[in-house]
Design a protein around this motif. Structure first.
Motif, PDB file in Angstrom:
ATOM      1  N   LYS A 162       2.961   2.263  -3.166  1.00  0.00           N
ATOM      2  CA  LYS A 162       2.291   3.011  -4.237  1.00  0.00           C
ATOM      3  C   LYS A 162       2.639   4.494  -4.146  1.00  0.00           C
ATOM      4  N   THR A 163       3.027   4.930  -2.959  1.00  0.00           N
ATOM      5  CA  THR A 163       3.268   6.358  -2.720  1.00  0.00           C
ATOM      6  C   THR A 163       4.747   6.705  -2.713  1.00  0.00           C
ATOM      7  N   ILE A 179      -1.629  -1.950  12.104  1.00  0.00           N
ATOM      8  CA  ILE A 179      -2.484  -2.326  10.975  1.00  0.00           C
ATOM      9  C   ILE A 179      -2.878  -3.806  11.102  1.00  0.00           C
ATOM     10  N   GLU A 202       0.840  -1.192   0.000  1.00  0.00           N
ATOM     11  CA  GLU A 202       0.000   0.000   0.000  1.00  0.00           C
ATOM     12  C   GLU A 202       0.885   1.257   0.000  1.00  0.00           C
ATOM     13  N   ARG A 203       1.905   1.256   0.843  1.00  0.00           N
ATOM     14  CA  ARG A 203       2.794   2.426   0.931  1.00  0.00           C
ATOM     15  C   ARG A 203       3.687   2.552  -0.298  1.00  0.00           C
ATOM     16  N   GLY A 229      -0.212   3.995  12.471  1.00  0.00           N
ATOM     17  CA  GLY A 229       0.746   4.054  11.371  1.00  0.00           C
ATOM     18  C   GLY A 229       1.839   3.027  11.409  1.00  0.00           C
TER      19      GLY A 229
END
Lengths: 272, 221
Positions: free
Chosen positions: A111-112, A155, A108-109, A150
């Motif tokens: 992607k950034t 998570i 997920e991260r 975070g």
């Protein structure tokens, strides 16, 4: 004569143009080297990876790692203190060049931001008070638990809580708040990295806390991170991580801050 | 050098959750306003008493509430009381914190409002044979509420924005909590905070609009 002058002028212009356009082509790696400073985003409430020592100076595995990186780049290291949730904004808003803050390499991260190969790995353990009767991860079902917003373990824990019968999940903004919440009894347990658990129990600041077994999560590999588009920097960082292991520096730092055999950074049976 | 690519499509998929969070935010603010107004009225009366004890208590409340950051108030309620073994939920700490603060500010508004109602009103009511309580309830308060109506609206907007502080004591189902949760999971900070900012803006705008309509309905002669 005039032709000569023209040629001279033309060549001057060419040289100037080339040298200025050269600046425009410089990437982040060049920028760091020419600015003379490497700014690392480090989280300083995550002992032994990042914390403040008795003189209030940044210290820990991540701080040393940042200093090592600055040394090979031949620049000065500047630690930019960044709470967990603010790591990416620090990078994007150009307050830091690279994140050296035990950042789990989730898809997920990724992607950034751009993630390097893992430079460290954590085992997760259950941290609770002696009076809760919690002996292992399975006992957490139906209880009030919480974690630091975070983090990888937050998570994972929150996902499990959603699947359990009853219980609740609270997210705190810093690791210290989470530890305080467990110690005071706002929540009954949390899941933290083995490093934090050991540092917390040994610090003596939170009497009555104990480690209650491992959490059954996939090993938490953490990466350095830079902007997704900065291939030059990311390539350099990957090589740097590899060299740190190769030269024995990784083992040395592991021994200094954690102790014991360094965790394997490769996943068996697959290329990265 | 801002080279950030916005990914709105994936961020907007969080909208239903964020709207649910916005509802929690609104509910919390509304509840804190109702409690705050009741407390503030009590404080206003206490400040006008002859007995020095309630007067001192009310003055102390107002001065602490107005002169310390509400962030500290909420934090102390949660972690401060926690160190004595008192556990209140994150939501309760947030509600108590902003209500405490609200009551202090509103009491000050009410004091101003009360000063704006002429003394002669009270005297006239009493000379008609009303008790002090009756005179307050039927003559003074209605006029007072009309004067403080718009400051009340303002305070309601403030309360909505203040609920965002719940995140520091672990509240994760209000708008800020939900937003932060998405932020740390995906690192798409700018999108999520932009959406949250728009939602906060809309909530407060709607409140002001409704308040205007209400005022138009209430204050017609």
């Amino acid at each position: 004569m005039t032709i000569k002058n023209n040629t001279l002028a033309l060549s001057l212009i060419t040289v100037l143009t080339v040298s200025t356009s050269d600046d425009a082509l410089a990437d982040k790696l060049d920028d760091i080297i020419s600015s003379g400073t490497l700014r690392c985003a480090v989280t300083l409430d995550f002992p032994p990876m990042g914390f403040r020592d008795d003189n209030n100076q940044p210290a820990g595995f991540d701080v040393d790692y940042c200093n090592d990186l600055a040394r090979v780049l031949d620049v000065d290291a500047e630690v930019v203190e960044t709470p967990f949730p603010d790591r990416i904004p620090a990078l994007v808003s150009n307050r830091a060049d690279v994140i050296v803050a035990s950042t789990s390499d989730t898809l997920e991260r990724a992607k950034t931001v751009g993630m390097t190969v893992p430079y460290f790995a954590f085992q997760m353990v259950v941290l609770t008070r002696e009076d809760t009767g919690i002996e292992g991860y399975d006992d957490l079902e139906g209880r009030a638990v919480g974690n630091t917003s975070g983090t990888y373990e937050a998570i994972a824990l929150e996902q499990d809580v959603e699947g359990w019968d009853g219980g609740s999940f609270r997210a705190y903004q810093t690791q210290n708040d989470t530890l305080l919440a467990v110690a005071q009894g706002h929540i009954e347990a949390t899941v933290v990295t083995n490093t934090v658990a050991a540092a917390t129990v040994n610090s003596g600041r939170y009497p009555g806390l104990k480690i209650a077994g491992d959490a059954p999560y996939v090993i938490d590999y953490v990466s350095l991170a830079a902007r997704r588009s900065e291939y030059g920097l990311l390539n350099y960082l990957n090589l740097f991580v590899n060299q740190q292991v190769r030269t024995g520096r990784y083992a040395e730092l592991y021994e200094k801050w954690v102790g014991g055999t360094p965790v394997e950074l490769t996943v068996p049976g697959v290329y990265y | 050098m801002f080279d950030y690519t916005f990914q709105w499509r994936s961020a907007l998929r969080a909208l239903p959750d964020m709207l649910a969070g916005a509802w929690v935010t609104f509910e919390t603010a509304a509840l804190s306003m109702i409690l705050g107004v009741l407390l503030a009225l009590a404080l206003t009366v206490m400040r006008r008493m002859d007995n020095p004890l309630p007067r001192a208590f009310a003055n102390l409340w107002v001065s602490i509430a107005r002169n310390t950051p509400s962030l500290f108030q909420i934090y102390i309620l949660y972690f401060g009381l926690g160190s004595f073994g008192w556990h209140i939920s994150s939501w309760a700490a947030l509600l108590a914190g902003i209500t405490f603060n609200n009551a202090g500010y509103l009491a000050e508004n009410f004091r101003g409002g009360l000063k704006a109602v002429p003394d002669t009103q009270m005297r006239a009511a009493r000379s008609l044979g009303m008790s002090a309580f009756q005179a307050y309830r039927m003559i003074v308060f209605p006029q007072l509420l009309r004067i403080v109506y718009h400051p009340l609206t303002n305070q309601m907007v403030w309360a909505v924005l203040m609920t965002s502080l719940g995140v520091i004591v672990g509240l994760n189902d209000d708008l800020t909590g939900v937003t932060q949760n998405y932020n740390v999971r995906t690192f798409r900070t700018f999108e999520f905070f932009a959406i949250a900012a728009v939602l906060y803006y809309l909530i407060t705008k709607i409140i002001v609009l409704v308040a205007r309509l209400l005022a138009w309905r209430l204050f017609r002669y």
